[in-house]
Write a protein that holds these residues in place. Structure first.
Motif, short mmCIF file in Angstrom:
data_model
loop_
_atom_site.label_atom_id
_atom_site.label_comp_id
_atom_site.label_asym_id
_atom_site.label_seq_id
_atom_site.Cartn_x
_atom_site.Cartn_y
_atom_site.Cartn_z
N GLN A 1 39.28 38.01 42.26
CA GLN A 1 38.72 38.11 40.91
C GLN A 1 37.55 39.08 40.88
N LEU A 2 36.73 39.05 41.93
CA LEU A 2 35.60 39.98 42.02
C LEU A 2 36.10 41.43 42.07
N LEU A 3 37.16 41.64 42.87
CA LEU A 3 37.72 42.98 42.98
C LEU A 3 38.28 43.45 41.63
N GLU A 4 38.96 42.51 40.98
CA GLU A 4 39.59 42.83 39.69
C GLU A 4 38.54 43.29 38.69
N GLN A 5 37.40 42.58 38.71
CA GLN A 5 36.33 42.91 37.78
C GLN A 5 35.73 44.29 38.09
N HIS A 6 35.62 44.52 39.42
CA HIS A 6 35.12 45.81 39.87
C HIS A 6 36.03 46.92 39.36
N VAL B 1 37.52 36.16 45.54
CA VAL B 1 37.33 37.54 45.98
C VAL B 1 38.25 38.47 45.20
N LEU C 1 34.07 40.17 57.09
CA LEU C 1 33.89 39.30 55.94
C LEU C 1 34.45 37.90 56.24
N LEU D 1 32.26 34.47 56.29
CA LEU D 1 32.59 33.34 55.43
C LEU D 1 32.76 32.06 56.25
N HIS E 1 36.63 49.14 48.57
CA HIS E 1 35.32 48.49 48.39
C HIS E 1 34.97 47.62 49.60
N ILE E 2 35.96 46.86 50.10
CA ILE E 2 35.73 46.06 51.31
C ILE E 2 36.44 46.75 52.45
#
Lengths: 110, 912
Positions: free
Chosen positions: B35-40, B33, B68, B72, B61-62
């Protein structure tokens, strides 16, 4: 754009079909949906990511961390054999459903 | 300044609630997660957003982290922590042990950890629990038999003070017998006995409301018996003893079972007149349900349907024809009572001038007396079951050891993070305890099921078995046995675990301790085969015993022989001529049937358990010490020898004249003739026997020997037996047992025989109708019972030992894949590899069998007294058993050995 309920019913199918061609990481999947729908469909992490995890739990996709030169470490998801089978079934169901719904909602058929 | 990747990891970790996810997965999700944020964030920056704007947008974003987290968890069910782990964490957080009792939370931790590791390998755990359940269940089942028969107090008030009076002398030893005179004197004079009641029990007819007759068990007792047994009638009152012999009407009690079965539990039973054995009995009370009369070591007639009072005539008699139950006075001992009654008897004999009775009385605890014949059998079986339990524990220890090896790393980690050796041992032992208790729980089910099967195998002679069941005592025993099994099966793995903790198993992937495990495992396998050998040898010896017993020449032809008992009516009883006439008529009519070869009457049959003994003498010397020589005796009608298939060796059979004129003639057994007149013709010789007289006294009379008959087995199929005297069936003595030589299957004739007796005008039913060959089955019943259980246990033992060696060899082959691969690559033939694996597996087995042979030779004496025709160290049996076990071990090793040869070198080397 579309209602959350409508999106929810098709998320799995969207994810599975995007993984059909090759393994992809989570962010890429979200971006692909957005670009291929011309921005009409967007998925945020809170809706996309748990779904990916569910598919993994069901054994339809598998994941592994991949670190490519010059890139950061990312988790790639790929379709498993049961996943391919499920995709085929879901695709057929979807088409049948859409046709059925169309039959009903087309003005000429009402 | 750009935002570092670590920033997003901290961001997510601080917000995403994943406590219930397995740690590695939680870590994974957080990283992904983040990593996803970092990419965003990178995307936003690339599309031109400022650092601040991009960071703020990404952080928002979240917005619902809890949602969440929930999603999960829901979607990753299989990755959630187990119930035990979560409970452990609650303990660690202190929410469970607010009381602060440290050891309690430690114990709870241990149990939870144990349950968790048991659940982590469900298949191995299941095998271990099932194995334990079989061992524990078998032991518990045998224990519940021992408990019901031997250990449990009798169901009477102050039952530990109840005793029976036995007599030794006059040719009998330790027999439950007393003379009416002595019984009267003891009851009146003894200070050490608070109560005494004579009794006898037998089976005779009861007339039902529809006028048909049935046989019911009857006890004739002196009134104090009711108090001794704690019997209070549930309806009505106790009976009173009549003052004369053979009263026209006697009072009596009936059992609640009889009352409900035949009289519909109707209230008008009181005062009703019943016909019992042809006599009138007025019912004055009903004895409560479940009342048992435990007075016979043979377990017979425990449920009495009719209780009658013994007449209180006050008549003295010196015949040993009574049995007495007695109660010690408070504070008295059985020894004191024994000394006292003997001095009472001696004094009374001097006073009454009947000083010629040689012998002495003893008061024995009733419970000991009831079980003395079966106690050793039951303890032997318990011992055998204990062996099985031991074997099961060893087997489970081996499985646990394999598991401990697989978890060497876990133990090493525990040691590394500060787990002390004692703590690690405790953890491993707790795991064994959890397994053993689960096995015990299942074992109770196994025991309950066994208790349904056991009665089918048991000889009828076991007393008190009806009360057998799973009760508190059995449960306590099961728990104790389970814990013992836990300890036995837990020591080896615990020891291994603590050692693994000491060594640095972390870096070697657990292999460093494989050598230690190998040794321990080999020891356990050897132990299994040693134990299995003892059990298999034991049951093989019992099997040979049973086979030998069936081969014994019993001295008569039991096949094709039918027997039944006919109880004469009162009138026939009192008119001997009438009775003798009936015997002759019945024999003639039966012989007229085409299926019948011959018929005769006697008072007892060989091996029927109802024989009689008498003192005898054949010259001046033996007459001088009369009472020392004992002979069995049998009364018979003419034709007995021909009918049962005993061809006379010399002289003649009894004639009808011998019978009708009460002649003092006898037929001696071969053993008697050889003993008394070794080199002479016995015919015409005289022996002296003791006869009872009509007035209840005894007299010595000479009897002329007119024939000699071969010996037959009388009481048991093996061991020395006294000689036998045949006397004619005098008209004054009852000979109620018919023997019928049939041409076909004896029992097929039963309906026709019953019909014929009815046609003779007899309305009394026949009792004890059976094929005589069943007597021989009964005589082997004890041995067959021991055999059936021993064989079952031995089969289980062989199975477990076989599975044990299979598991170990398989495992060893698995671990040595590389080595075997290399050997094959270097040119070893499959045959060579096979024999290498076999040799190493069987080497251990041979050591175990050697140890087992020693053990079995040492334990043989416990079986010696039960064996017949085979010695406890019979070389043939041992050789056969060793061969059998070796063969089964070879079979178990062969499978992994063959698999070893199929390992392709390239595959083996690529492994790891």
């Amino acid at each position: 754009m579309f209602s959350p309920a409508l999106k929810k019913g098709s998320t799995e199918l969207l994810l599975l079909s995007l993984l059909e061609a090759r393994p992809r990481h989570g962010y890429e999947i979200g971006k692909l949906i957005e670009s291929r729908s011309g921005g009409k469909l967007t998925f945020q992490i809170p809706s996309l990511y748990p779904t990916l995890k569910r598919l993994e739990e069901q054994g339809l996709v598998s994941s592994r961390w991949v670190e490519e030169p010059g890139e950061r470490r990312r988790k790639f998801y790929s379709l498993t054999r049961p996943g391919k089978k499920a995709l085929g079934e879901q695709r057929a169901h979807w088409r049948e459903y859409v046709e059925t719904v169309n039959l009903i909602i087309e003005p000429g058929n009402a | 300044m750009s935002v570092s990747p670590q920033y997003w990891v901290h961001w997510v970790r601080a917000r995403l609630p994943l406590h219930d996810l397995v740690e590695t997965d939680a870590h994974d999700v957080i990283a992904e997660v983040a990593q996803l944020l970092e990419q965003h964030y990178d995307d936003l920056r690339a599309s031109g957003a400022t650092e601040f704007a991009a960071k703020e947008a990404t952080e928002n974003h979240i917005n619902d982290w809890d949602q969440l987290g929930d999603d999960l968890l829901k979607n990753m069910k299989s990755r959630q922590k187990s119930v035990e782990t979560r409970a452990l964490e609650r303990i660690d957080n202190g929410s469970v042990t607010r009381s602060g009792i440290h050891w309690l939370s430690d114990a709870a931790r241990d149990v939870l950890l144990a349950v968790r590791s048991v659940r982590q390998e469900p298949l191995t755990s299941l095998v271990m629990i099932t194995t334990l359940a079989l061992g524990i269940g078998a032991t518990a089942a045998i224990y519940s038999l021992v408990e019901a028969v031997v250990l449990r107090p009798l169901p009477y008030p102050e039952s530990d003070r109840l005793g029976v009076i036995t007599f030794t002398g006059q040719g009998v030893e330790d027999s439950i017998a007393i003379t009416p005179s002595d019984a009267m004197d003891f009851a009146a004079q003894s200070a050490n006995l608070s109560a005494l009641a004579t009794y006898r029990s037998y089976s005779n007819t009861l007339a039902l409301p529809d006028d048909s007759l049935v046989f019911v068990p009857i006890a004739v007792v002196q009134p104090p018996m009711l108090e001794l047994l704690g019997i209070t009638p549930m309806v009505g009152r106790p009976f009173e003893a009549p003052l004369e012999e053979d009263p026209p009407v006697s009072e009596g009690l009936i059992s609640a079972e009889l009352w409900s079965r035949h009289f519909g539990s109707e209230a008008d039973i009181l005062g009703r007149e019943l016909e019992v054995a042809g006599n009138s009995v007025i019912v004055v009370g009903v004895v409560p349900h479940g009342t048992r009369f435990h007075a016979h070591p043979e377990g017979e007639r425990e449920r009495i349907d009719v209780w009658l009072p013994q007449p209180a005539t006050g008549q003295r008699s010196d015949h040993f024809n009574r049995a007495a139950l007695t109660q010690l006075a408070a504070g008295a001992t059985f020894e004191q009572a024994t000394i006292e009654i003997n001095s009472i008897a001696e004094r009374s004999r001097k006073e009454t001038g009947t000083a010629d009775i040689r012998g002495s009385y003893a008061v024995e605890p009733l419970r000991d007396r009831l079980v003395e014949n079966v106690r050793s059998t039951l303890y032997l079986l318990l011992g055998i079951a204990g062996f099985v339990l031991l074997l099961v524990s060893v087997n489970v220890a081996n499985l646990a050891l394999v598991r401990a090896l697989a978890r060497s790393q876990e133990w090493a980690v525990r040691a590394a993070i500060g787990g002390s050796a004692s703590r690690i041992i405790r953890l491993a032992l707790t795991e064994s305890a959890v397994l053993a208790l689960a096995g015990g729980l299942l074992g109770i089910g196994v025991a309950a099921a066994s208790l349904r099967i056991l009665p089918l195998l048991m000889p009828d002679s076991l007393p008190r078995v009806a009360t057998m069941g799973i009760n508190g005592s059995v449960l306590a025993f099961t728990v104790a046995v389970s814990l013992a099994a836990a300890l036995l099966s837990g020591v080896a793995p615990a020891w291994h675990a603590s050692r693994a903790g000491m060594q640095n198993a972390l870096k070697t992937n657990g292999r460093s301790s494989a050598g230690g495990r190998g040794r321990a495992s080999h020891f356990l396998i050897a132990a299994q085969f040693a134990l299995a050998l003892v059990l298999v040898v034991g049951s093989a010896l019992m099997l040979r015993t049973v086979v030998n017993l069936y081969r014994v020449d019993v001295g008569f032809e039991s096949e094709g022989l039918l027997t039944f008992e006919f109880l004469p009516t009162w009138r026939m009883w009192n008119e001997p001529a009438l009775r003798v006439q009936f015997y002759r008529d019945a024999a003639e009519q039966l012989e007229a049937m085409p299926e019948v070869e011959s018929v005769s009457w006697t008072n007892s049959l060989p091996l029927s358990g109802d024989g009689n003994a008498v003192n005898w003498a054949y010259d001046e010397d033996t007459l001088g010490s009369f009472g020392e020589l004992v002979s069995y005796f049998r009364r018979s009608m003419p034709g007995y020898f021909e009918t049962v298939g005993i061809p006379l060796l010399a002289g003649r059979d009894f004639s009808h004249e011998d019978v009708e004129n009460d002649r003092y003639v006898a037929i001696a057994s071969e053993r008697m003739a050889n003993l008394a007149w070794p080199d002479q013709d016995p015919l015409g010789k005289r022996i002296t026997l003791e006869f009872g007289t009509a007035d209840g006294m005894a007299e010595l009379r000479e009897v002329e020997v007119i024939g000699v008959a071969p010996d037959s087995r009388e009481v048991s199929l093996h061991g020395d037996e006294p000689p036998l005297t045949y006397l004619p069936a005098w008209s004054t003595r009852p000979t109620n047992r018919a023997v019928v030589r049939t041409r076909g299957e004896p029992t097929a004739l039963v309906p026709a025989v019953r019909e014929l007796i009815r046609e003779l005008g007899i309305r009394r039913p026949l009792d004890n109708v059976r094929a005589v060959s069943r007597n021989i089955d009964d005589a082997t019943a004890d041995s067959r019972f021991v055999l059936s259980l021993a064989a079952t246990f031995a089969a289980l033992a062989m199975l477990l030992a076989g599975l044990g060696i299979y598991g170990v060899v398989s495992n060893a082959v698995g671990q040595r894949r590389r080595e075997i691969g290399v050997r094959m690559a270097l040119g070893a033939t499959p045959g060579a590899v096979r024999s290498m694996v076999l040799r190493q597996g069987l080497g251990v087995v041979v050591i175990g069998l050697g140890a087992g042979t020693m053990l079995a030779l040492g334990l043989g004496r416990f079986l010696a007294s039960r064996l017949y025709g085979v010695t406890p160290n019979d070389p043939l049996t041992f050789a056969a058993v060793v061969t059998l076990l070796l063969a089964s071990a070879a079979m178990a090793c062969l499978l992994p050995a063959v698999r070893a040869t199929r390992i392709a070198p390239s595959v083996a080397l690529r492994d790891d």
